[in-house]
Design a protein around this motif. Structure first.
Motif, PDB file in Angstrom:
ATOM      1  N   PRO A   2      26.115  43.222  40.590  1.00 57.50           N
ATOM      2  CA  PRO A   2      26.846  42.414  39.614  1.00 57.50           C
ATOM      3  C   PRO A   2      28.261  42.130  40.100  1.00 57.50           C
ATOM      4  N   LYS A   3      28.758  40.964  39.782  1.00 57.20           N
ATOM      5  CA  LYS A   3      30.120  40.557  40.151  1.00 57.20           C
ATOM      6  C   LYS A   3      30.936  40.382  38.878  1.00 57.20           C
ATOM      7  N   PHE A   4      32.217  40.755  38.951  1.00 56.77           N
ATOM      8  CA  PHE A   4      33.076  40.706  37.779  1.00 56.77           C
ATOM      9  C   PHE A   4      34.331  39.886  38.064  1.00 56.77           C
ATOM     10  N   ASP A   5      34.832  39.202  37.034  1.00 57.46           N
ATOM     11  CA  ASP A   5      36.041  38.400  37.163  1.00 57.46           C
ATOM     12  C   ASP A   5      37.303  39.246  37.110  1.00 57.46           C
ATOM     13  N   VAL A   6      37.227  40.393  36.444  1.00 52.35           N
ATOM     14  CA  VAL A   6      38.357  41.307  36.330  1.00 52.35           C
ATOM     15  C   VAL A   6      37.850  42.729  36.535  1.00 52.35           C
ATOM     16  N   VAL A   7      38.519  43.463  37.413  1.00 52.70           N
ATOM     17  CA  VAL A   7      38.203  44.872  37.631  1.00 52.70           C
ATOM     18  C   VAL A   7      39.507  45.650  37.502  1.00 52.70           C
ATOM     19  N   HIS A  26      32.066  44.362  44.103  1.00 52.94           N
ATOM     20  CA  HIS A  26      31.815  43.855  42.755  1.00 52.94           C
ATOM     21  C   HIS A  26      32.814  42.776  42.327  1.00 52.94           C
ATOM     22  N   LEU A  27      33.708  42.367  43.216  1.00 50.57           N
ATOM     23  CA  LEU A  27      34.685  41.330  42.890  1.00 50.57           C
ATOM     24  C   LEU A  27      34.079  39.948  43.086  1.00 50.57           C
ATOM     25  N   ALA A  28      34.092  39.161  42.035  1.00 52.81           N
ATOM     26  CA  ALA A  28      33.627  37.780  42.128  1.00 52.81           C
ATOM     27  C   ALA A  28      34.690  36.943  42.843  1.00 52.81           C
ATOM     28  N   PRO A  29      34.317  35.765  43.351  1.00 50.47           N
ATOM     29  CA  PRO A  29      35.342  34.874  43.900  1.00 50.47           C
ATOM     30  C   PRO A  29      36.403  34.581  42.841  1.00 50.47           C
ATOM     31  N   GLN A  30      37.639  34.546  43.235  1.00 48.42           N
ATOM     32  CA  GLN A  30      38.779  34.279  42.354  1.00 48.42           C
ATOM     33  C   GLN A  30      38.987  35.363  41.294  1.00 48.42           C
ATOM     34  N   SER A  31      38.439  36.548  41.514  1.00 48.37           N
ATOM     35  CA  SER A  31      38.594  37.628  40.543  1.00 48.37           C
ATOM     36  C   SER A  31      39.955  38.294  40.647  1.00 48.37           C
ATOM     37  N   ALA A  32      40.291  39.063  39.617  1.00 46.99           N
ATOM     38  CA  ALA A  32      41.543  39.822  39.584  1.00 46.99           C
ATOM     39  C   ALA A  32      41.224  41.306  39.671  1.00 46.99           C
ATOM     40  N   LEU A  33      42.055  42.034  40.405  1.00 48.00           N
ATOM     41  CA  LEU A  33      41.912  43.476  40.553  1.00 48.00           C
ATOM     42  C   LEU A  33      43.239  44.128  40.207  1.00 48.00           C
ATOM     43  N   ALA A  34      43.189  45.152  39.348  1.00 47.37           N
ATOM     44  CA  ALA A  34      44.382  45.924  39.002  1.00 47.37           C
ATOM     45  C   ALA A  34      44.059  47.397  39.190  1.00 47.37           C
ATOM     46  N   LEU A  35      44.919  48.081  39.930  1.00 48.82           N
ATOM     47  CA  LEU A  35      44.724  49.500  40.223  1.00 48.82           C
ATOM     48  C   LEU A  35      45.961  50.275  39.815  1.00 48.82           C
ATOM     49  N   SER A  36      45.770  51.369  39.104  1.00 46.84           N
ATOM     50  CA  SER A  36      46.889  52.229  38.740  1.00 46.84           C
ATOM     51  C   SER A  36      46.465  53.680  38.909  1.00 46.84           C
ATOM     52  N   GLY A  37      47.411  54.605  38.634  1.00 41.00           N
ATOM     53  CA  GLY A  37      47.171  56.009  38.917  1.00 41.00           C
ATOM     54  C   GLY A  37      47.623  56.346  40.319  1.00 41.00           C
TER      55      GLY A  37
END
Length: 72
Positions: A2-7, A26-37
């Motif tokens: 599965p691909k997601f627009d926001v992770v 799992h990142l779809a084309p033009q998706s956004a990724l935010a990482l914290s911690g």
């Protein structure tokens, strides 16, 4: 897969680095990724781990913790 627009992931830097290939898959084309911690001193290592798939930038810092984000 599965691909997601926001992770979004809020876990420690080491697991984020280990999981980089899986998260990126799992990142779809033009998706956004935010990482914290992520501690400030660990940010560049995490950025480097995701570099083959997405360009991440530090977008916020709070009490030594960093938020990284980027668009595929």
């Amino acid at each position: 897969l599965p691909k997601f627009d926001v992770v979004v992931a809020n876990i420690l830097a080491n697991p984020l680095q280990v999981l980089a290939p899986a998260i990126a898959s799992h990142l779809a084309p033009q998706s956004a990724l935010a990482l914290s911690g992520i501690l400030g001193r660990q940010a560049q290592d995490v950025i480097d781990s995701y570099a083959p798939w997405i360009k991440l930038n530090v977008v916020d810092v709070h009490e030594g913790w960093v938020l990284l984000a980027g668009r595929r």
